[in-house]
Design an enzyme around this catalytic site. Structure first.
Site, mmCIF file in Angstrom:
data_model
loop_
_atom_site.group_PDB
_atom_site.id
_atom_site.type_symbol
_atom_site.label_atom_id
_atom_site.label_comp_id
_atom_site.label_asym_id
_atom_site.label_seq_id
_atom_site.Cartn_x
_atom_site.Cartn_y
_atom_site.Cartn_z
ATOM 1 N N HIS A 194 -4.962 6.367 -5.806
ATOM 2 C CA HIS A 194 -5.571 6.715 -4.525
ATOM 3 C C HIS A 194 -5.875 8.204 -4.626
ATOM 4 O O HIS A 194 -4.956 9.007 -4.754
ATOM 5 C CB HIS A 194 -4.609 6.443 -3.359
ATOM 6 C CG HIS A 194 -4.395 4.976 -3.108
ATOM 7 N ND1 HIS A 194 -3.651 4.507 -2.044
ATOM 8 C CD2 HIS A 194 -4.828 3.879 -3.765
ATOM 9 C CE1 HIS A 194 -3.636 3.182 -2.071
ATOM 10 N NE2 HIS A 194 -4.342 2.776 -3.110
ATOM 11 N N SER B 36 -0.456 -0.813 -4.616
ATOM 12 C CA SER B 36 -1.653 0.002 -4.782
ATOM 13 C C SER B 36 -1.327 1.356 -4.172
ATOM 14 O O SER B 36 -1.036 1.412 -2.983
ATOM 15 C CB SER B 36 -2.855 -0.621 -4.080
ATOM 16 O OG SER B 36 -3.990 0.191 -4.271
ATOM 17 N N ASN C 279 0.839 -1.196 0.000
ATOM 18 C CA ASN C 279 0.000 0.000 0.000
ATOM 19 C C ASN C 279 0.876 1.249 0.000
ATOM 20 O O ASN C 279 1.597 1.502 0.982
ATOM 21 C CB ASN C 279 -0.885 0.024 1.251
ATOM 22 C CG ASN C 279 -1.634 1.343 1.387
ATOM 23 O OD1 ASN C 279 -2.605 1.583 0.675
ATOM 24 N ND2 ASN C 279 -1.174 2.212 2.280
ATOM 25 N N GLU C 280 0.832 1.980 -1.088
ATOM 26 C CA GLU C 280 1.428 3.323 -1.182
ATOM 27 C C GLU C 280 2.933 3.398 -0.992
ATOM 28 O O GLU C 280 3.463 4.487 -0.771
ATOM 29 C CB GLU C 280 0.722 4.291 -0.213
ATOM 30 C CG GLU C 280 -0.718 4.521 -0.600
ATOM 31 C CD GLU C 280 -1.415 5.603 0.217
ATOM 32 O OE1 GLU C 280 -0.841 6.101 1.183
ATOM 33 O OE2 GLU C 280 -2.553 5.938 -0.142
ATOM 34 N N ASP C 281 3.634 2.274 -1.063
ATOM 35 C CA ASP C 281 5.089 2.368 -0.921
ATOM 36 C C ASP C 281 5.727 3.049 -2.139
ATOM 37 O O ASP C 281 6.766 3.698 -2.011
ATOM 38 C CB ASP C 281 5.701 0.985 -0.671
ATOM 39 C CG ASP C 281 5.298 0.452 0.697
ATOM 40 O OD1 ASP C 281 4.695 1.214 1.479
ATOM 41 O OD2 ASP C 281 5.571 -0.721 0.984
#
Ligand code: BMA
Length: 849
Positions: free
Chosen positions: A497, A480, A425-427
Site C-alpha cells: 500500500h 493486504s 486490510n493492513e492488520d
C-alpha cells in the site's frame, strides 16, 4: 415428497425503540432494512448525510431496537420441517418466535437457519430485538483486559464485534451504528433441499478443454439430482444421478467458451441448474452462473531485479491490473439497489479498469455486485472483513469467524470474477507499527494465540484452512499488504500500500516511479467532490453561509486526519489556486488529484516490461467510491459523479498509451563549482501497449512555448517502431526541444503514437511545478458540440492546461474530460445526452489568475 416452499417474510414489519417505555411500533420503510432507514422514513431523524446531522443521530447506536412482524404458515405437512432462514441480522439479535427464543446472533455477516417446526403455528409473531453493537463492543473489550486493544479508524470496540467496521466511522465515512434485519428472511418448508451447489473448474493449460465437477449437497431425504448446463439458453450437458450428501457429476467440455476479463475477450456465463427430484416431482432447484477460466497469481523471480513478480494471469494472459479499491456504496446497505451496484461496476468497466478490491473494512458484498463483475469482466480481489487493527482471538470469536468465513466463501465461490482472497486490510501493518509479536519462522499456530498479535491465527490458520478446504484453486493471501513474511513495505515481494504520497513521508507525486512495488493495491490522493454534491449536503445549498472550502460544514465532510494541511500541501506545491470561488477551488483539487493518480499509473505501468520483467503487475487506486457525500480519495463521488481523476486514470489504462517524464540533469564541470554546471532537461518517452497484438508505430513529438503559443518543434523521433504486445517499451530519451537554451521551463511537449497515419495515443507533458508557468488565458478557446452531437471538440491558440467541459445537467455524460489543449489540434471528447441547446461551460488552470 412435496416441493420446497420458500415464503418471504418481508411484509407487515414494524419497529420501535426497545429501551423506551412509550415507544410505539411503526411500520418499516422497506424490507430488508435498518433502523436509520426506518427512522428517516418517518421523518424522526434528520438525514445524517446533510450538514452535521451525523452528530444528532449518534443516540441511535446506543439504543436497543425491536422489529416485529406477523405471518401465517399453513400447517406443516407430515415429515416436512419449517426453517426460518435469516440471510443477515445486524448484529446482536435475539429472535423470538411466538414467545420462544429461537436464535441469538453476534455476527452480521453470517446467515442463520433455524428449525422452527415445533414453534411455528398458523398465525405467528416474530420479534427481533437488537442490542447496541457499540456498547456490547466496549463490554467485550472490558471483559478481555489482557488483549492489547488498538486500531486505526473508529475505536477498539469495533474489533470485538463482527459487524462492518466502517460503521464505527472511517477516514472517509461517518460513524453510523446501524442495526436491523439487513438481508432477507424466508420461511422454508421442505422435507428435502439442495443445501449447496458448487463447482471445481479446471481449464486445461492449452485452453482447449474444461472439466467441471458439480457438487450438490442435499439436506433431508435424498432422491435424484439432475444437473443441466446451458449457455445462452442452449443446453450444453445434462445428467441425472442419485443424490448423496455430496453428489458429484463431472462434465468434460471441449472447446469451452472461456470467460475473460474485460477487453481480452467475452464473458460467457454458463447456467448450471441442479434439480432435486423425487420421481418426476421437482423438489428443489438451485441455479448458479459460472465462468470457465484459468486464473493464477504469478509470483516468480524476475530478470535483473530482486524479489518476485506479483501479477494475475487469466487464460494464460498476463494482465497489467489497473483498477480500484471498493468501499461499501452507502452507510445504509439495504437501500443500495442492484441497479446501483451495476452502475458502479459499469463505471469501473467504462474507466478502462480491470479489477476491484473489496476492502476488508466493509462487507462481503451483495450478489448483485459480483454478478455485475462477472458480466462486465471485472476481476475481484476479495478481502475478509478485518481492517486496521489488532483483532482479538478468543475461542468463541474464532468459532464465529470460522463460520463467517465458510458461509461467505460458499456464497461467493462460483463467481468467476473473484481471483484472490486476502485475510485482512493492513492488520500486518498495524502489527508492525505497534511492534506486536510476529516471528514468521515460528510455524506453531497455537503459540500465536499466546502472543500480543493473536490475530495471526485468524489469517494464517482459520481463514487459510477455510480457503484450502473450500476454494483450493483460488489464491489466498494472508493480508493486504503482505509479502511472504517480510516487511509489508518491501517493494520487491507481494503487494504494497503506497501511502507515502498523502500519508507517510508525503512525497511529491512526480516521484511515484521511485515508490513502485510489485503490485500496489492501494495508493491515493484526495479531491473535493462535484460542486453539485457539495450543494446537496449543505443545509441551505447554494445559499448556505458555509459554502466555502474551509467552512466547518465542508470540513465536517472530510474525515481524514490533517486533510486541510495535506490538500493544501499538494495544491501549493503544484499550482496557483485560491479558495474562491468554490467551483474553481474544487476544480483545482480535482486537477491535482488527477495529475497525481495518472502519474502513478503512467510511471508504474512503465514497469510492466514483458515476460520476466513484470516489475509492477498492477495498481489499484484508493478508492473508486464513497459511502456518503464527502471529500475523500474517491475518484467518483457518492452520486457516481466522476472526479476528473477518473478520466486521467481511464486514459492511462487505455489499450495503447504514451508516457513522458521530464528530468533535469546537472553535470558540474568540477567538484566544488556552483557556476560551471551543464544543465540538461531531458524527456524520456515510452509506449505502453496493453493489447495482445504487436504494433508498429511512429512517434511524433511537438513542442510549444507556453506563453506565445508558438510551435517550436515538430518531428518524428521514431519511425516504424515495434511496440510488442502487452508491455511498455522505451522509445527515446531526448533533450526538451527548445529554440534557445533556458526555455525548457516554458516549453510544453506533446508526444503522439501514429499508426497507419492515425493518431492512437497522445500525451502532453508540462514543465513542473505548474505554478511556475506563466499560463496564458486563451482568446480562442472553443468547446463545441460536433454536428452529430456525439462529441465536444476543443481547441485553443495557446497551450491550455486541464480543460474541463461541464454542464449543470447530470444527464449529459462525458467519455473523457480534463484534457490538455495545444495549438493546432482539436481534441474530441465523447458525450451523450447533449444537444445544440445544452449549455456547456469550460474551466481550466489559470482561468481566474
Ligand atoms: C488505507 C485503507 C483505509 C483508509 C485509507 C486512507 O490504508 O485501507 O483504511 O481509508 O488507507 O487512509
Amino acid at each position: 415428497m412435496a416441493p420446497r416452499q420458500v415464503i418471504p417474510i418481508d411484509k407487515n414489519w414494524e419497529f420501535r425503540q426497545a429501551n423506551k417505555e412509550d415507544s410505539k411500533f411503526l411500520p418499516v420503510g422497506q424490507f430488508p432494512t435498518n433502523v436509520h432507514l426506518d427512522l428517516l422514513h418517518h421523518g424522526l431523524i434528520p438525514d445524517p448525510f446533510i450538514g452535521k446531522n451525523e452528530l444528532d443521530v449518534q443516540w441511535i447506536g446506543e439504543a436497543q431496537w425491536a422489529y416485529r412482524t406477523c405471518f401465517s404458515a399453513k400447517s406443516i405437512p407430515e415429515g416436512s420441517k419449517a426453517v426460518l432462514a435469516f440471510d443477515g441480522l445486524d448484529t446482536f439479535a435475539t429472535v423470538v418466535l411466538n414467545g420462544t427464543t429461537i436464535l441469538e446472533t453476534d455476527n452480521m455477516f453470517t446467515p442463520e437457519r433455524v428449525d422452527v417446526t415445533s414453534t411455528v403455528k398458523e398465525e405467528n409473531e416474530l420479534v427481533i430485538t437488537f442490542d447496541s453493537a457499540y456498547l456490547k463492543g466496549w463490554n467485550l473489550v472490558e471483559q478481555h483486559p489482557d488483549h492489547k486493544w488498538g486500531c486505526w479508524n473508529g475505536d477498539s470496540s469495533r474489533l470485538a464485534v463482527r459487524k462492518a467496521q466502517y460503521h464505527w466511522g472511517w477516514d472517509w465515512g461517518p460513524a453510523l451504528l446501524t442495526c436491523g434485519p439487513w438481508r432477507p428472511i424466508n420461511l422454508e418448508i421442505y422435507e428435502s433441499r439442495i443445501s449447496d451447489l458448487h463447482f471445481d473448474i479446471t481449464v486445461e493449460k492449452s485452453l482447449k478443454t474444461a472439466d467441471v465437477v458439480a457438487h450438490a449437497s442435499v439436506e433431508g431425504k435424498s432422491g435424484q439430482i439432475r444437473f443441466d448446463i446451458s449457455l445462452d439458453g442452449k443446453s450444453v450437458a445434462t445428467e441425472t444421478v442419485d443424490a448423496t450428501e455430496d453428489t458429484q457429476v463431472s462434465f468434460h467440455i471441449s472447446s469451452p467458451q472461456l470467460w475473460y476479463p474485460i477487453r481480452y475477450g467475452k464473458q460467457p456465463l454458463y447456467h448450471v441448474v441442479a434439480t432435486l427430484l423425487d420421481g418426476d416431482t421437482e423438489i428443489d432447484t438451485v441455479t448458479k452462473r459460472i465462468g470457465l477460466r484459468r486464473a493464477e497469481l504469478v509470483q516468480r523471480p524476475l530478470k535483473d531485479q530482486p524479489g518476485t513478480s506479483f501479477f494475475f494471469e487469466v487464460n494464460n494472459i498476463p494482465l497489467y491490473c489497473g483498477g480500484s479499491d471498493w468501499i461499501p456504496a452507502d452507510n445504509f446497505i439495504p437501500r443500495i439497489t442492484p441497479e446501483r451496484y451495476r452502475d458502479w461496476v459499469k463505471l469501473v468497466a467504462d474507466g478502462n479498469q480491470f479489477m476491484i478490491r473489496v476492502w476488508g473494512g466493509g462487507i462481503y458484498e451483495e450478489q448483485a455486485f459480483y454478478d455485475a463483475c462477472d458480466e462486465y469482466g471485472i476481476l475481484v480481489w476479495q478481502d475478509f472483513m478485518f481492517g486496521c487493527g489488532n483483532y482479538p482471538a478468543w475461542p468463541e470469536m474464532l468459532k464465529s469467524i470460522k463460520r463467517e468465513a465458510e458461509e461467505n466463501v460458499k456464497l461467493l465461490r462460483h463467481h468467476p470474477s473473484i481471483v484472490i482472497w486476502a485475510g485482512n486490510n493492513e492488520d500486518y501493518q498495524y502489527q508492525e507499527s505497534e511492534g506486536l509479536t510476529y516471528d514468521f519462522e515460528n510455524k506453531d499456530a497455537e503459540s500465536w494465540l499466546k502472543t500480543d498479535f493473536p490475530a495471526r491465527y485468524i489469517y494464517e490458520k482459520v481463514l487459510a484452512d477455510v480457503c484450502k478446504a473450500l476454494i483450493p484453486s483460488t489464491y489466498y493471501h494472508f493480508g493486504s499488504p503482505w509479502g511472504a513474511g517480510r516487511d509489508t513495505h518491501d517493494p520487491t515481494v507481494g503487494d504494497i500500500h503506497q501511502w507515502n504520497v498523502w500519508h507517510g513521508t508525503q512525497e511529491k507525486y512526480q516521484n511515484f516511479d521511485k515508490l513502485v512495488g510489485r503490485f500496489v493495491s492501494e495508493f491515493g490522493m484526495e479531491a473535493f467532490p462535484n460542486v453539485k454534491t457539495i450543494d446537496a449536503f449543505l443545509p441551505l445549498g447554494k445559499d448556505d453561509p458555509d459554502r466555502y472550502p474551509q467552512s466547518s460544514t465542508v470540513d465536517f465532510h472530510n474525515k481524514a486526519d490533517g486533510h486541510e494541511r495535506r490538500i493544501a500541501l499538494y495544491l501549493v506545491e503544484n499550482m496557483r489556486y485560491g479558495p474562491d470561488p468554490l467551483e474553481q477551488f474544487v476544480y483545482s483539487t480535482q486537477l491535482m488529484q488527477a495529475e497525481c493518480l495518472a502519474s502513478a499509473y503512467r510511471l508504474w505501468k512503465r514497469q510492466w516490461k514483458g515476460p520476466g520483467r513484470e516489475y509492477c503487475g498492477g495498481a489499484l487506486v484508493w478508492q473508486i467510491n464513497d459511502c456518503w457525500p464527502v471529500t475523500s480519495w474517491s475518484i467518483a463521488d457518492y452520486y457516481l459523479r466522476p472526479k476528473m481523476a477518473y478520466f486521467t486514470v481511464k486514459r492511462e489504462m487505455a489499450p495503447v498509451s504514451i508516457g513522458i517524464t521530464r528530468r533535469e540533469h546537472r553535470h558540474p564541470k568540477d567538484k566544488y563549482t556552483r557556476v560551471n554546471i551543464e544543465v540538461k532537461t531531458r524527456i524520456e518517452i515510452w509506449g505502453s501497449n496493453l493489447t495482445l497484438e504487436d504494433l508498429t508505430v511512429d512517434c511524433v513529438v511537438k513542442a510549444w512555448d507556453v506563453e506565445t503559443g508558438k510551435e517550436t518543434y515538430s518531428g518524428k523521433v521514431s519511425e516504424k517502431l515495434a511496440l510488442p504486445e502487452n508491455r511498455s517499451t522505451e522509445i527515446v530519451a531526448i533533450d526538451v526541444p527548445v529554440e534557445k537554451a533556458g526555455e525548457e521551463g516554458r516549453t510544453v511537449v506533446a508526444a503522439y503514437l501514429v499508426r497507419d497515419g492515425k493518431q492512437i495515443a497522445r500525451y502532453v507533458n508540462w514543465p513542473e511545478p505548474l505554478k511556475y508557468l506563466h499560463l496564458q488565458k486563451p482568446k480562442e478557446l472553443t468547446a463545441v458540440l460536433a454536428e452529430d452531437e456525439t462529441a465536444v471538440e476543443i481547441s485553443a491558440e495557446v497551450p491550455v492546461k486541464g480543460v474541463v467541459v461541464e454542464s449543470e445537467d447530470d444527464n449529459i455524460k462525458f467519455d473523457d474530460n480534463l484534457v490538455d489543449i495545444v495549438p493546432g489540434e482539436v481534441v474530441r471528447i465523447g458525450v451523450t445526452g447533449a444537444t445544440k441547446e445544452s449549455n456547456l461551460e469550460t474551466r481550466f488552470l489559470g482561468m481566474l489568475n
